[in-house]
Design a protein around this motif. Structure first.
Motif, PDB file in Angstrom:
ATOM      1  N   LEU A  32       0.822  -1.220   0.000  1.00  0.00           N
ATOM      2  CA  LEU A  32       0.000   0.000   0.000  1.00  0.00           C
ATOM      3  C   LEU A  32       0.852   1.265   0.000  1.00  0.00           C
ATOM      4  O   LEU A  32       0.504   2.248  -0.650  1.00  0.00           O
ATOM      5  CB  LEU A  32      -0.967  -0.014   1.186  1.00  0.00           C
ATOM      6  N   GLU A  33       1.976   1.240   0.723  1.00  0.00           N
ATOM      7  CA  GLU A  33       2.849   2.419   0.730  1.00  0.00           C
ATOM      8  C   GLU A  33       3.422   2.637  -0.668  1.00  0.00           C
ATOM      9  O   GLU A  33       3.496   3.765  -1.144  1.00  0.00           O
ATOM     10  CB  GLU A  33       3.962   2.258   1.767  1.00  0.00           C
ATOM     11  N   ALA A  34       3.799   1.564  -1.354  1.00  0.00           N
ATOM     12  CA  ALA A  34       4.359   1.698  -2.705  1.00  0.00           C
ATOM     13  C   ALA A  34       3.318   2.228  -3.688  1.00  0.00           C
ATOM     14  O   ALA A  34       3.639   3.037  -4.563  1.00  0.00           O
ATOM     15  CB  ALA A  34       4.898   0.354  -3.187  1.00  0.00           C
ATOM     16  N   ARG A  35       2.081   1.798  -3.562  1.00  0.00           N
ATOM     17  CA  ARG A  35       1.029   2.235  -4.489  1.00  0.00           C
ATOM     18  C   ARG A  35       0.567   3.666  -4.226  1.00  0.00           C
ATOM     19  O   ARG A  35       0.236   4.385  -5.165  1.00  0.00           O
ATOM     20  CB  ARG A  35      -0.182   1.309  -4.386  1.00  0.00           C
ATOM     21  N   HIS A  36       0.499   4.039  -2.953  1.00  0.00           N
ATOM     22  CA  HIS A  36      -0.141   5.315  -2.627  1.00  0.00           C
ATOM     23  C   HIS A  36       0.711   6.258  -1.788  1.00  0.00           C
ATOM     24  O   HIS A  36       0.541   7.466  -1.883  1.00  0.00           O
ATOM     25  CB  HIS A  36      -1.451   5.068  -1.858  1.00  0.00           C
ATOM     26  N   GLY A  37       1.578   5.746  -0.925  1.00  0.00           N
ATOM     27  CA  GLY A  37       2.298   6.575   0.037  1.00  0.00           C
ATOM     28  C   GLY A  37       1.391   6.856   1.232  1.00  0.00           C
ATOM     29  O   GLY A  37       0.166   6.865   1.115  1.00  0.00           O
ATOM     30  N   PHE A  38       1.990   7.078   2.392  1.00  0.00           N
ATOM     31  CA  PHE A  38       1.193   7.289   3.593  1.00  0.00           C
ATOM     32  C   PHE A  38       0.305   8.528   3.537  1.00  0.00           C
ATOM     33  O   PHE A  38      -0.860   8.461   3.933  1.00  0.00           O
ATOM     34  CB  PHE A  38       2.074   7.313   4.843  1.00  0.00           C
ATOM     35  N   PRO A  39       0.797   9.661   3.056  1.00  0.00           N
ATOM     36  CA  PRO A  39      -0.100  10.831   3.019  1.00  0.00           C
ATOM     37  C   PRO A  39      -1.374  10.565   2.204  1.00  0.00           C
ATOM     38  O   PRO A  39      -2.468  10.940   2.623  1.00  0.00           O
ATOM     39  CB  PRO A  39       0.757  11.923   2.373  1.00  0.00           C
ATOM     40  N   ALA A  40      -1.232   9.890   1.068  1.00  0.00           N
ATOM     41  CA  ALA A  40      -2.399   9.610   0.227  1.00  0.00           C
ATOM     42  C   ALA A  40      -3.345   8.610   0.891  1.00  0.00           C
ATOM     43  O   ALA A  40      -4.566   8.705   0.736  1.00  0.00           O
ATOM     44  CB  ALA A  40      -1.961   9.098  -1.140  1.00  0.00           C
ATOM     45  N   GLY A 110      18.067  14.823  11.548  1.00  0.00           N
ATOM     46  CA  GLY A 110      18.468  14.530  10.175  1.00  0.00           C
ATOM     47  C   GLY A 110      17.304  14.066   9.331  1.00  0.00           C
ATOM     48  O   GLY A 110      16.174  13.915   9.784  1.00  0.00           O
ATOM     49  N   LYS A 111      17.621  13.824   8.065  1.00  0.00           N
ATOM     50  CA  LYS A 111      16.609  13.335   7.138  1.00  0.00           C
ATOM     51  C   LYS A 111      16.299  11.874   7.457  1.00  0.00           C
ATOM     52  O   LYS A 111      17.184  11.068   7.676  1.00  0.00           O
ATOM     53  CB  LYS A 111      17.140  13.461   5.710  1.00  0.00           C
ATOM     54  N   GLY A 112      15.019  11.536   7.495  1.00  0.00           N
ATOM     55  CA  GLY A 112      14.604  10.173   7.791  1.00  0.00           C
ATOM     56  C   GLY A 112      14.807   9.270   6.584  1.00  0.00           C
ATOM     57  O   GLY A 112      15.102   9.712   5.477  1.00  0.00           O
ATOM     58  N   THR A 113      14.634   7.986   6.812  1.00  0.00           N
ATOM     59  CA  THR A 113      14.759   6.989   5.773  1.00  0.00           C
ATOM     60  C   THR A 113      13.402   6.796   5.095  1.00  0.00           C
ATOM     61  O   THR A 113      12.377   6.768   5.765  1.00  0.00           O
ATOM     62  CB  THR A 113      15.235   5.654   6.385  1.00  0.00           C
ATOM     63  N   ALA A 114      13.389   6.655   3.797  1.00  0.00           N
ATOM     64  CA  ALA A 114      12.146   6.428   3.057  1.00  0.00           C
ATOM     65  C   ALA A 114      11.565   5.076   3.470  1.00  0.00           C
ATOM     66  O   ALA A 114      12.301   4.121   3.718  1.00  0.00           O
ATOM     67  CB  ALA A 114      12.414   6.454   1.554  1.00  0.00           C
ATOM     68  N   TRP A 115      10.226   5.005   3.539  1.00  0.00           N
ATOM     69  CA  TRP A 115       9.576   3.776   3.989  1.00  0.00           C
ATOM     70  C   TRP A 115       9.928   2.549   3.162  1.00  0.00           C
ATOM     71  O   TRP A 115      10.130   1.472   3.733  1.00  0.00           O
ATOM     72  CB  TRP A 115       8.066   3.980   4.117  1.00  0.00           C
ATOM     73  N   PRO A 116      10.039   2.611   1.838  1.00  0.00           N
ATOM     74  CA  PRO A 116      10.457   1.402   1.112  1.00  0.00           C
ATOM     75  C   PRO A 116      11.821   0.887   1.591  1.00  0.00           C
ATOM     76  O   PRO A 116      12.035  -0.320   1.684  1.00  0.00           O
ATOM     77  CB  PRO A 116      10.512   1.853  -0.348  1.00  0.00           C
ATOM     78  N   ASP A 117      12.719   1.815   1.936  1.00  0.00           N
ATOM     79  CA  ASP A 117      14.031   1.407   2.441  1.00  0.00           C
ATOM     80  C   ASP A 117      13.921   0.811   3.839  1.00  0.00           C
ATOM     81  O   ASP A 117      14.630  -0.141   4.180  1.00  0.00           O
ATOM     82  CB  ASP A 117      14.994   2.599   2.440  1.00  0.00           C
ATOM     83  N   LYS A 186      19.151  -0.169  13.328  1.00  0.00           N
ATOM     84  CA  LYS A 186      17.916  -0.119  14.123  1.00  0.00           C
ATOM     85  C   LYS A 186      17.437   1.311  14.293  1.00  0.00           C
ATOM     86  O   LYS A 186      16.229   1.569  14.275  1.00  0.00           O
ATOM     87  CB  LYS A 186      18.144  -0.784  15.476  1.00  0.00           C
ATOM     88  N   ALA A 187      18.349   2.253  14.430  1.00  0.00           N
ATOM     89  CA  ALA A 187      17.955   3.659  14.555  1.00  0.00           C
ATOM     90  C   ALA A 187      17.276   4.121  13.269  1.00  0.00           C
ATOM     91  O   ALA A 187      16.241   4.804  13.302  1.00  0.00           O
ATOM     92  CB  ALA A 187      19.165   4.537  14.858  1.00  0.00           C
ATOM     93  N   LYS A 188      17.829   3.737  12.115  1.00  0.00           N
ATOM     94  CA  LYS A 188      17.201   4.096  10.840  1.00  0.00           C
ATOM     95  C   LYS A 188      15.810   3.492  10.723  1.00  0.00           C
ATOM     96  O   LYS A 188      14.874   4.134  10.285  1.00  0.00           O
ATOM     97  CB  LYS A 188      18.059   3.609   9.653  1.00  0.00           C
ATOM     98  N   ILE A 189      15.686   2.209  11.121  1.00  0.00           N
ATOM     99  CA  ILE A 189      14.410   1.525  11.033  1.00  0.00           C
ATOM    100  C   ILE A 189      13.380   2.194  11.930  1.00  0.00           C
ATOM    101  O   ILE A 189      12.255   2.435  11.525  1.00  0.00           O
ATOM    102  CB  ILE A 189      14.547   0.032  11.387  1.00  0.00           C
ATOM    103  N   SER A 190      13.772   2.506  13.158  1.00  0.00           N
ATOM    104  CA  SER A 190      12.796   3.065  14.107  1.00  0.00           C
ATOM    105  C   SER A 190      12.425   4.515  13.790  1.00  0.00           C
ATOM    106  O   SER A 190      11.356   4.962  14.167  1.00  0.00           O
ATOM    107  CB  SER A 190      13.309   2.949  15.533  1.00  0.00           C
ATOM    108  N   GLN A 191      13.281   5.247  13.085  1.00  0.00           N
ATOM    109  CA  GLN A 191      12.970   6.652  12.797  1.00  0.00           C
ATOM    110  C   GLN A 191      12.064   6.786  11.588  1.00  0.00           C
ATOM    111  O   GLN A 191      11.101   7.529  11.619  1.00  0.00           O
ATOM    112  CB  GLN A 191      14.247   7.457  12.589  1.00  0.00           C
ATOM    113  N   GLY A 192      12.353   6.060  10.531  1.00  0.00           N
ATOM    114  CA  GLY A 192      11.524   6.132   9.328  1.00  0.00           C
ATOM    115  C   GLY A 192      11.217   7.572   8.926  1.00  0.00           C
ATOM    116  O   GLY A 192      11.810   8.507   9.409  1.00  0.00           O
ATOM    117  N   THR A 193      10.271   7.742   8.026  1.00  0.00           N
ATOM    118  CA  THR A 193       9.807   9.072   7.640  1.00  0.00           C
ATOM    119  C   THR A 193       8.323   9.111   7.746  1.00  0.00           C
ATOM    120  O   THR A 193       7.642   8.106   7.613  1.00  0.00           O
ATOM    121  CB  THR A 193      10.233   9.412   6.198  1.00  0.00           C
ATOM    122  N   ARG A 194       7.809  10.275   7.930  1.00  0.00           N
ATOM    123  CA  ARG A 194       6.344  10.433   8.000  1.00  0.00           C
ATOM    124  C   ARG A 194       5.899  11.375   6.940  1.00  0.00           C
ATOM    125  O   ARG A 194       6.538  12.160   6.422  1.00  0.00           O
ATOM    126  CB  ARG A 194       5.938  10.974   9.361  1.00  0.00           C
TER     127      ARG A 194
END
Length: 194
Positions: A32-40, A110-117, A186-194
């Motif tokens: 679902l994130e790949a098709r639409h992204g969280f904001p959508a 810092g800049k968060g990691t993209a959800w697909p990553d 783990k820090a990258k995983i837990s931070q993610g992006t919103r």
């Protein structure tokens, strides 16, 4: 949206005598994130977009036949009561696609990691370091995978003492394991992006 996450991440939706269980699995989240992204996805819930809402239900359902029957039961009926009943539980579900925040973690400037990553890292860690089968990983939630990593490797807050390090080596664990690298992952995983 802020809510207290259940220990077992699952949402049950009910309408018109039909009930469907939804799980925020890594497969559903990544799809679902790949098709639409969280904001959508959140916007579709607010705009009562029946196409995207149906897609969320069908993608996250534990029983596709029940979900299809649930959605087909709406045919020819007013959708307003359905939308009102679905808004909160589906919003909670979409939020569960993201890893539960660690209340102890320091906010990152810092800049968060993209959800697909993030999802790719979760998959790699669960299949590689944890040894889970691909099917088990795809059916686990992002938070479950993250918590399993913390359970297996710790949260990076406390380093093993010399006695623990000796025990680890005696048990056959790799004394050269890159713990700092794991903490960074783990820090990258837990931070993610919103």
């Amino acid at each position: 949206m802020t809510f207290k996450r259940p220990a077992y991440e699952e949402v049950t939706i009910a309408h018109g005598g039909n009930t469907v269980r939804l799980r925020p699995t890594l497969r559903a989240a990544a799809t679902l994130e790949a098709r639409h992204g969280f904001p959508a996805l959140f916007r579709a819930l607010g705009e009562f977009n029946v196409t995207v809402i149906s897609e969320i239900i069908l993608t996250a359902c534990s029983d596709r036949q029940s979900a299809a029957a649930f959605l087909s039961s709406l045919s020819g009926k007013p959708l307003s009561p359905f939308f009102m009943a679905m808004h909160k539980p589906l919003g909670d579900l979409v939020e569960m696609f993201q890893i539960a925040p660690n209340p102890k973690a320091n906010p990152s400037a810092g800049k968060g990691t993209a959800w697909p990553d993030v999802y790719r890292m979760l998959y790699r860690t669960a299949t590689g370091a944890l040894g889970w089968t691909p099917e088990a990983v795809w059916n686990a939630t992002p938070t479950e995978i993250n918590e399993a990593c913390i359970g297996r490797f710790g949260d990076g807050e406390k380093q093993p003492d010399a006695e623990q390090a000796a025990q680890n080596e005696a048990l056959g664990f790799d004394p050269e394991f890159d713990r700092a690298g794991l903490r960074a992952l783990k820090a990258k995983i837990s931070q993610g992006t919103r």
